[in-house]
Each structure stands twice: as structure tokens, then as C-alpha cells.
Write a protein that holds these residues in place. Structure first.
Motif, PDB file in Angstrom:
ATOM      1  N   LYS A 176       3.671  32.262  17.525  1.00  0.00           N
ATOM      2  CA  LYS A 176       2.483  32.337  16.415  1.00  0.00           C
ATOM      3  C   LYS A 176       2.253  31.203  15.536  1.00  0.00           C
ATOM      4  CE  LYS A 176       3.418  37.374  15.215  1.00  0.00           C
ATOM      5  NZ  LYS A 176       3.720  38.358  13.929  1.00  0.00           N
ATOM      6  N   GLY A 177       3.305  30.210  15.754  1.00  0.00           N
ATOM      7  CA  GLY A 177       2.843  28.792  15.315  1.00  0.00           C
ATOM      8  C   GLY A 177       3.399  28.711  13.789  1.00  0.00           C
ATOM      9  N   LYS A 178       4.074  29.531  13.210  1.00  0.00           N
ATOM     10  CA  LYS A 178       4.571  29.646  11.725  1.00  0.00           C
ATOM     11  C   LYS A 178       5.560  28.785  11.580  1.00  0.00           C
ATOM     12  CE  LYS A 178       5.799  33.913  11.209  1.00  0.00           C
ATOM     13  NZ  LYS A 178       6.131  35.205  10.601  1.00  0.00           N
ATOM     14  N   GLY A 179       5.442  27.990  10.230  1.00  0.00           N
ATOM     15  CA  GLY A 179       6.651  27.330  10.037  1.00  0.00           C
ATOM     16  C   GLY A 179       6.129  25.994   9.214  1.00  0.00           C
ATOM     17  N   ILE A 180       6.771  24.767   9.131  1.00  0.00           N
ATOM     18  CA  ILE A 180       6.395  23.687   8.701  1.00  0.00           C
ATOM     19  C   ILE A 180       6.136  22.737   9.694  1.00  0.00           C
ATOM     20  CG2 ILE A 180       6.965  21.939   6.931  1.00  0.00           C
ATOM     21  CD1 ILE A 180       9.172  23.686   5.915  1.00  0.00           C
ATOM     22  N   ALA A 235       2.025  32.408  25.413  1.00  0.00           N
ATOM     23  CA  ALA A 235       1.784  33.533  25.624  1.00  0.00           C
ATOM     24  C   ALA A 235       2.837  34.443  25.393  1.00  0.00           C
ATOM     25  CB  ALA A 235       1.117  33.956  27.084  1.00  0.00           C
ATOM     26  N   GLY A 236       2.583  35.679  24.839  1.00  0.00           N
ATOM     27  CA  GLY A 236       3.716  36.722  24.561  1.00  0.00           C
ATOM     28  C   GLY A 236       3.808  37.537  25.821  1.00  0.00           C
ATOM     29  N   LYS A 237       4.786  38.746  25.839  1.00  0.00           N
ATOM     30  CA  LYS A 237       4.844  39.343  26.810  1.00  0.00           C
ATOM     31  C   LYS A 237       3.821  40.425  27.028  1.00  0.00           C
ATOM     32  CE  LYS A 237      10.099  39.804  26.259  1.00  0.00           C
ATOM     33  NZ  LYS A 237      11.145  40.379  26.066  1.00  0.00           N
ATOM     34  N   THR A 268       0.795  -1.102  -0.008  1.00  0.00           N
ATOM     35  CA  THR A 268       0.118  -0.133  -0.058  1.00  0.00           C
ATOM     36  C   THR A 268       0.715   1.326  -0.008  1.00  0.00           C
ATOM     37  OG1 THR A 268      -0.190  -0.134   2.326  1.00  0.00           O
ATOM     38  CG2 THR A 268      -1.830  -1.113   1.250  1.00  0.00           C
ATOM     39  N   GLY A 269       2.194   1.225   0.581  1.00  0.00           N
ATOM     40  CA  GLY A 269       2.850   2.434   0.740  1.00  0.00           C
ATOM     41  C   GLY A 269       2.676   3.196   1.869  1.00  0.00           C
ATOM     42  N   TYR A 270       3.536   4.245   2.126  1.00  0.00           N
ATOM     43  CA  TYR A 270       3.717   5.078   3.133  1.00  0.00           C
ATOM     44  C   TYR A 270       3.349   6.680   2.721  1.00  0.00           C
ATOM     45  CZ  TYR A 270       4.776   1.198   6.083  1.00  0.00           C
ATOM     46  OH  TYR A 270       4.956  -0.114   6.919  1.00  0.00           O
ATOM     47  N   GLU A 271       2.765   7.320   3.634  1.00  0.00           N
ATOM     48  CA  GLU A 271       2.437   8.708   3.190  1.00  0.00           C
ATOM     49  C   GLU A 271       2.701   9.532   4.382  1.00  0.00           C
ATOM     50  OE1 GLU A 271      -1.102   9.713   0.624  1.00  0.00           O
ATOM     51  OE2 GLU A 271      -1.661  10.763   2.535  1.00  0.00           O
ATOM     52  N   LYS A 272       3.339  10.808   4.105  1.00  0.00           N
ATOM     53  CA  LYS A 272       3.337  11.761   5.345  1.00  0.00           C
ATOM     54  C   LYS A 272       3.015  12.936   4.619  1.00  0.00           C
ATOM     55  CE  LYS A 272       5.587   9.894   8.984  1.00  0.00           C
ATOM     56  NZ  LYS A 272       5.394  10.035  10.303  1.00  0.00           N
ATOM     57  N   ARG A 273       2.154  13.784   5.250  1.00  0.00           N
ATOM     58  CA  ARG A 273       1.481  15.342   5.007  1.00  0.00           C
ATOM     59  C   ARG A 273       2.054  16.285   5.693  1.00  0.00           C
ATOM     60  NH1 ARG A 273      -2.878  15.314   1.674  1.00  0.00           N
ATOM     61  NH2 ARG A 273      -3.538  13.091   0.780  1.00  0.00           N
ATOM     62  N   LEU A 274       2.390  17.267   5.210  1.00  0.00           N
ATOM     63  CA  LEU A 274       3.151  18.425   5.704  1.00  0.00           C
ATOM     64  C   LEU A 274       2.561  19.824   5.489  1.00  0.00           C
ATOM     65  CD1 LEU A 274       6.754  17.902   4.989  1.00  0.00           C
ATOM     66  CD2 LEU A 274       5.840  17.516   7.346  1.00  0.00           C
ATOM     67  N   GLU A 275       2.147  20.569   6.374  1.00  0.00           N
ATOM     68  CA  GLU A 275       1.552  22.037   6.158  1.00  0.00           C
ATOM     69  C   GLU A 275       2.347  23.016   6.281  1.00  0.00           C
ATOM     70  OE1 GLU A 275      -1.446  21.781   9.347  1.00  0.00           O
ATOM     71  OE2 GLU A 275      -2.936  20.892   8.062  1.00  0.00           O
ATOM     72  N   VAL A 276       2.542  23.934   5.432  1.00  0.00           N
ATOM     73  CA  VAL A 276       3.378  25.213   5.500  1.00  0.00           C
ATOM     74  C   VAL A 276       2.473  26.319   5.862  1.00  0.00           C
ATOM     75  CG1 VAL A 276       4.910  26.771   4.326  1.00  0.00           C
ATOM     76  CG2 VAL A 276       4.907  24.308   3.689  1.00  0.00           C
ATOM     77  N   VAL A 277       2.485  26.837   7.216  1.00  0.00           N
ATOM     78  CA  VAL A 277       1.889  27.658   7.831  1.00  0.00           C
ATOM     79  C   VAL A 277       2.502  28.945   7.965  1.00  0.00           C
ATOM     80  CG1 VAL A 277       0.466  28.164   9.936  1.00  0.00           C
ATOM     81  CG2 VAL A 277       0.595  26.072   9.229  1.00  0.00           C
TER      82      VAL A 277
END
Length: 178
Positions: free
Chosen positions: A158-162, A173-175, A81-90
């Protein structure tokens, strides 16, 4: 003796497994995988199953018993069946695209990042913020996805990244001015 290692691995329909000179070869519709196991572990194909056994007096054999069985089971699943990974760029302005045999990422750096796609993997970008890595080798799929994620890990404010699809990023929490 390993509890996982004792269980025989069922060979899926359409998959062919052969063992010769400490090398296990698995052939299926998704591709071909080979694995050279250690001589302390015995691998036998019988009655449509792969049976892994080891010497219980040898410490190294006991350590490798379950690992060998799990690797062979993953190979059978991979070629079937194979393997799969999904990534999000936020992130605002963060983009991904495929150009030839390279994955291009714009993730907030001055230059565009380029990651070479290894042989045996298919990488697609269904849209500009998602990356899908597919292949029959579980280790290669996971390794490439981890390397892409490490180019810009999600930052905690902010949660930005991959990130992996569905991954929860703990936001700090920020300052606060008092």
C-alpha cells in the motif's frame, strides 16, 4: 591521484576556514564545523581556496585524498546555506509532531514512537504528515533522516510508512483470486 582531490575548494563569502594541527575549522553564518583529517593528507588555505594534497606513493593517502576534499567542501556549503531533508508520513491515521526535543510519530504501532532530536539540528513539522530536518552538518542531517525513516519504512503493498519527499515506492500487485 584523485581527480576530485586535485580541485581546490573555493571559500564562500562570509565563511572563514582555518587549519591547525590536522584540524580544519569552518565558521559561517549557520554555525561552526570542525574536521580532524589524517596526517597523510595535507590541507592548506591559500588565495581564498582550500587545497588538499597527498603523497602519491602512500596507498592510504591516495584513498583519503578525495574524501578529505569532499568533506571540507560539504562543510563550507553547510555553514553557508545548510542542508535539508524532507520526509513524508503516508498512511491513514499516521501523524507526526514535535514535543520539546522529541519527534513523536504515530505510524500504525500500538505505542507512539519518540525520537530524540540531536543537538545542532532543527526539526519541524509544517503539518501532520511532513517532517523537515535542517542543519549545517550533512552527515548528521542525513543520519537523523535515515533513522526516522527506518522506524517505519514504506511497505510495498500500500506504500504506507515514512519516506523521503519525492521518493518513488514500487507497489507490488497483491494476491489475485483466480
Amino acid at each position: 591521484m584523485s581527480r576530485i582531490g586535485k580541485k581546490p575548494v573555493a571559500i564562500a563569502e562570509g565563511v572563514n576556514v582555518s587549519v591547525a594541527d590536522n584540524v580544519v575549522s569552518v565558521v559561517g553564518p549557520m554555525g561552526t564545523l570542525t574536521f580532524a583529517h589524517r596526517s597523510e593528507v595535507n590541507v592548506v588555505v591559500e588565495n581564498g581556496e582550500v587545497v588538499v594534497s597527498s603523497d602519491t606513493t602512500n596507498r592510504t593517502a591516495r584513498e583519503l585524498h578525495g574524501t578529505t576534499r569532499a568533506t571540507i567542501a560539504n562543510m563550507i556549503i553547510g555553514v553557508k546555506t545548510g542542508y535539508e531533508k524532507r520526509l513524508e508520513v503516508v498512511g491513514v491515521g499516521y501523524l507526526c509532531a514535535i514535543s520539546g526535543k522529541q519527534l513523536q510519530l504515530r505510524v500504525g504501532f500500538a505505542n507512539e514512537l519518540k525520537k530524540e532530536i540531536p543537538a545542532g539540528l532543527t526539526v519541524t513539522c509544517p503539518d501532520q504528515t511532513h517532517v523537515v530536518v535542517k542543519g549545517c552538518d550533512k552527515q548528521k542531517v542525513g543520519q537523523f533522516a535515515a533513522e526516522v525513516r527506518s522506524l517505519r519504512k514504506p511497505e510495498p503493498y500500500k506504500g504506507k510508512g515514512i519516506r523521503y519527499q519525492g521518493e518513488q515506492v514500487k507497489i507490488k500487485a497483491g494476491k489475485s483470486a483466480t
